[in-house]
Design an enzyme around this catalytic site. Structure first.
Site, PDB file in Angstrom:
ATOM      1  N   ASP A 205       7.987  21.956  13.909  1.00 29.75           N
ATOM      2  CA  ASP A 205       8.018  20.567  13.455  1.00 29.75           C
ATOM      3  C   ASP A 205       7.139  20.378  12.222  1.00 29.75           C
ATOM      4  O   ASP A 205       6.008  20.881  12.183  1.00 29.75           O
ATOM      5  CB  ASP A 205       7.519  19.672  14.596  1.00 29.75           C
ATOM      6  CG  ASP A 205       7.710  18.200  14.285  1.00 29.75           C
ATOM      7  OD1 ASP A 205       8.856  17.797  14.047  1.00 29.75           O
ATOM      8  OD2 ASP A 205       6.712  17.453  14.270  1.00 29.75           O
ATOM      9  N   GLU A 256       5.029  40.907  17.785  1.00 34.89           N
ATOM     10  CA  GLU A 256       4.380  41.621  18.902  1.00 34.89           C
ATOM     11  C   GLU A 256       5.307  41.724  20.106  1.00 34.89           C
ATOM     12  O   GLU A 256       5.077  42.520  21.004  1.00 34.89           O
ATOM     13  CB  GLU A 256       3.138  40.840  19.384  1.00 34.89           C
ATOM     14  CG  GLU A 256       1.962  40.850  18.455  1.00 34.89           C
ATOM     15  CD  GLU A 256       0.922  39.794  18.877  1.00 34.89           C
ATOM     16  OE1 GLU A 256       1.015  39.249  20.006  1.00 34.89           O
ATOM     17  OE2 GLU A 256       0.028  39.518  18.061  1.00 34.89           O
TER      18      GLU A 256
END
Ligand code: TEU
Length: 552
Positions: A205, A256
Site C-alpha cells: 500500500d 529467503e
C-alpha cells in the site's frame, strides 16, 4: 501451473478480493475469511491464478482496514489467524495463490507503537518512530508545514501536549518514520511472519510514500514542476529515490523463502520511467499500471499507454500489469458509459459528467476485458467486474463510510460506490452475500437491479459478462500465445488498422482487435473466431467490440 519456466507472477491473472464486500459467512453484513473460503470453488472455476486480499488485520476501520493496529493478527470481524492459515492452504489446494495487502506507510492510531508514542511525550524515543514536530507560529498552533491529507484537510493533527503528527491520509493513520531502524526491522519481521505461513506475495500500500524529505519543506505552489528538472523527482513526500533501499531489503527477505514469492507495488509515479524504478531486478517484482486504469476509452491514448508501458518496463525486464478497476476508483463499466471520455489524474476526484449510459459502459467494459486479457504480462480483476457491476452512484448520504466524505466537508462522496457487496444469487438483497438467517443487512445497500448481475443469474448464459470472463480466462490458459506467451518473451505486434481500431498479433497465430471507432471494422483474414465481446455483423467488428482470432 505455468507452461514456461518464467515465474508465475510475470503473467498471472490476480483477482482482487475486497474482503468486506466479497462474501459474508457469519451473517453480520460484513464479508469475512470464511466467506472467501466458501467461494474458492467459484474462483477456481473462474480461472484466476491468485487472489489479492485487502487488509485483514485488526483495525478500528477508520479507513476499512488501511489503519492497521496489529500486523500479525486478523481482525475479529473477518475471522481468526487459524482461519487465515486454513484459507492459504485451501486456496493452494485449488491452485490459487494468496497475496495479502501490507500497509507500511502508516499504522492505526490504535497501534501499540502510536499509543506508546502519545503516552511517552514530546522528543521521546517512542515518538521517533512516527513524524512528530512542533507547530509553527508564536504559539505553535499552526501545522509544521502545508502538506495536505489525501482525504482532505491538513496532513497534521495536534495532540494534547502541543506537538503535531503527520498523516498523509486520515488522522487515524499516523505516518511512520522510515528513517528509524526499528521501523525497517519490524516490517521485515512482519513479512517473514506471513511468508512463513505460506503467502505468495504482498500488495504494498502507498509504496511510493514511505520516505519524506528530512526537512519536511512546504509544498508551496506546484512544487515538483518548480523544483525538479525531471517530472516527479524531488517531491517532498511522494516517490523519493531513497524508497528503493527499503524494497531492495524486502526483496532479499522474499528471496529467503522457497517458491516464487512476489511483491506488487501500489506506487503512483509521475512517469512510466519513474514507475519502472520500483521493479528493477533487485527491487520489487511488479507494480500496478495506473496509466492504463486512468486512460479514457480512446484508441490513441490506450495504444500510447500500452507501448510506453511495455518500453519502460521492458528496459528493466519487468512484466507489465493491466488494471481497469480497484477499490479506490469508479468502476469502469460506469466510467466508460459517459459520452465524454476523460483522462484521469491521480487524486483528482472523478466527477461524473453527464448521465451514465450503462449499456454503452458495459459494451465497452466487455471489449476492455478482452483487450486487457490479451496483452502480454499480468492482469488484475477487481471483484464484481467479471459480473459487469456498475458503480453505485446513488448511495444515500447516510450510508456513506469512506473517510473522504467527512474530511471533504461532504463535497466528495468517496469510494463506497465501488465497494458494494457482491450479488451471488437470488431475487432480493442480500443476493447470497450473507446467509438466509443473517442478523444484519449488508454494510452497504445493494441496488435491486443487481439481481440480474448475480453469479447465479449469469451462469450458463453465454451472453453474460461472467461467461465472457470464464471463456477468456480459459482461452488465456490454453492458448500458447496468451499470458506470458509460449516462449515467455511476451511479444506483441501492431497490425495496420483504421484510426480508432487497436489490432495486434501475438505468436503463435493469435490476433486481438478492438474497435473504438464509429465504423464497423472488416476483420482481417483468419481461421476462426475464438471469442468476441459482442455479436459480429457480416464478418465485421462493430463499434465498442473486441474479438480474439485464430490465425493460420
Ligand atoms: O491508496 C493510496 C492512494 O494513493 C490514493 O490514491 C487513494 O486511492 C486516494 O487518495 C483515495 O482518495 C491506498 C489504498 O488503496 C486506499 O484504499 C487507502 O485508503 C490508502 O492507501 C491509505 O492506506
Amino acid at each position: 501451473m505455468t507452461r514456461t519456466a518464467a515465474p508465475w507472477w510475470r503473467s498471472a491473472v490476480i483477482y482482487q478480493v475486497y474482503i468486506r464486500s466479497f462474501a459474508d459467512a457469519n451473517g453480520d453484513g460484513v464479508g469475512d475469511i470464511a466467506g472467501i473460503r466458501s467461494r474458492l470453488p467459484y474462483l477456481a472455476e473462474l480461472g484466476i491464478d491468485a487472489i489479492w486480499i485487502n487488509p485483514w488485520y485488526p483495525s478500528p476501520m477508520a479507513d476499512h482496514g488501511y489503519d492497521v493496529a496489529d500486523y500479525r493478527g486478523i481482525e475479529p470481524v473477518f475471522g481468526t489467524l487459524a482461519e487465515a492459515e486454513e484459507l492459504i492452504d485451501e486456496a493452494h489446494r485449488h491452485g490459487i495463490r494468496v497475496i495479502p495487502d501490507i500497509v507500511p506507510n502508516h499504522t492505526s492510531d490504535r497501534h501499540a507503537w502510536f499509543r506508546a508514542a502519545l503516552a511517552a511525550g514530546p522528543y521521546s524515543p517512542e515518538r521517533a518512530r512516527y513524524v512528530f514536530r512542533a507547530g509553527r507560529g508564536p504559539r505553535g498552533d499552526e501545522p509544521p508545514n502545508d502538506w495536505t491529507s489525501c482525504f482532505g484537510g491538513p496532513a497534521w493533527t495536534r495532540v494534547a501536549d502541543g506537538q503535531w503528527y503527520l498523516h498523509l491520509f486520515a488522522p487515524q493513520q499516523p505516518d511512520l518514520n522510515w528513517e528509524h531502524p526499528e521501523v525497517r526491522a519490524e516490517f521485515e519481521s512482519v513479512l517473514r511472519f506471513w511468508f512463513s505461513r505460506g503467502v505468495d506475495g504482498f500488495r504494498i500500500d502507498v509504496a511510493h510514500g514511505l520516505i519524506k524529505h528530512p526537512d519536511l519543506p512546504d509544498l508551496g505552489p506546484a512544487p515538483s514542476e518548480v523544483a525538479a528538472p525531471e517530472r516527479g523527482a524531488g517531491h517532498p513526500h511522494w516517490d523519493r529515490d531513497e524508497v528503493h533501499d527499503i524494497y531492495r531489503a524486502w526483496r532479499r527477505v522474499a528471496d529467503e523463502f522457497p517458491g516464487d514469492r512476489m511483491f506488487v507495488a501500489e506506487a503512483w509515479a509521475e512517469t512510466p520511467e519513474r514507475l519502472a524504478a520500483y521493479v528493477r531486478r533487485d527491487g520489487l517484482h511488479t507494480a500496478f499500471n495506473f496509466d492504463y486504469l486512468m486512460s479514457a476509452w480512446d484508441a490513441g491514448r490506450l495504444r500510447h499507454v500500452i507501448d510506453h508501458t511495455r518500453a519502460t518496463l521492458g528496459a528493466v525486464d519487468a512484466p507489465a500489469t493491466w488494471v481497469l478497476s480497484n477499490h479506490d476508483v469508479v468502476r469502469h463499466a460506469s466510467r466508460f458509459g459517459r459520452a465524454v471520455q476523460k483522462e484521469w489524474r491521480h487524486n483528482q476526484t472523478w466527477h461524473p459528467e453527464g448521465p451514465v449510459d450503462l449499456a454503452l459502459g458495459l459494451r465497452r467494459a466487455r471489449a476492455a476485458a478482452l483487450l486487457t486479457l490479451a496483452l502480454p504480462g499480468g492482469a488484475y480483476i477487481y471483484q464484481g467486474e467479471e459480473l459487469g457491476l456498475p458503480e453505485v452512484e446513488d448511495l444515500p448520504e447516510d450510508v456513506l463510510q469512506d473517510p473522504t466524505w467527512e474530511r471533504s466537508g461532504h463535497t466528495e462522496r468517496g469510494r463506497d460506490g465501488c465497494r458494494v457487496p457482491i450479488p451471488w444469487a437470488g431475487g432480493a438483497a442480500p443476493f447470497g452475500f450473507s446467509p438466509q438467517d443473517a442478523t444484519a443487512a449488508p454494510w452497504l445497500p445493494q441496488p435491486e437491479s443487481w439481481k440480474d448481475h448475480s453469479v447465479a443469474a449469469q451462469t450458463g448464459d453465454d451472453a453474460s459478462v461472467l461467461e465472457l470472463y470464464r471463456s477468456a480466462l480459459r482461452l488465456r490458459r490454453d492458448h500458447p500465445a496468451l499470458g506470458g506467451g509460449a516462449s515467455g518473451d511476451a511479444t506483441l505486434s501492431w497490425v495496420d488498422a483504421p484510426a480508432g481500431v487497436l489490432a495486434f498479433t501475438r505468436e503463435p497465430g493469435f490476433l486481438c482487435a478492438v474497435n473504438l471507432s464509429d465504423e464497423p471494422y472488416p476483420l482481417p483474414p483468419h481461421d476462426a473466431v475464438l471469442l468476441a465481446s459482442g455479436p459480429l455483423t457480416d464478418g465485421r467488428l462493430p463499434t465498442d467490440t473486441a474479438v480474439w482470432l485464430a490465425l493460420r
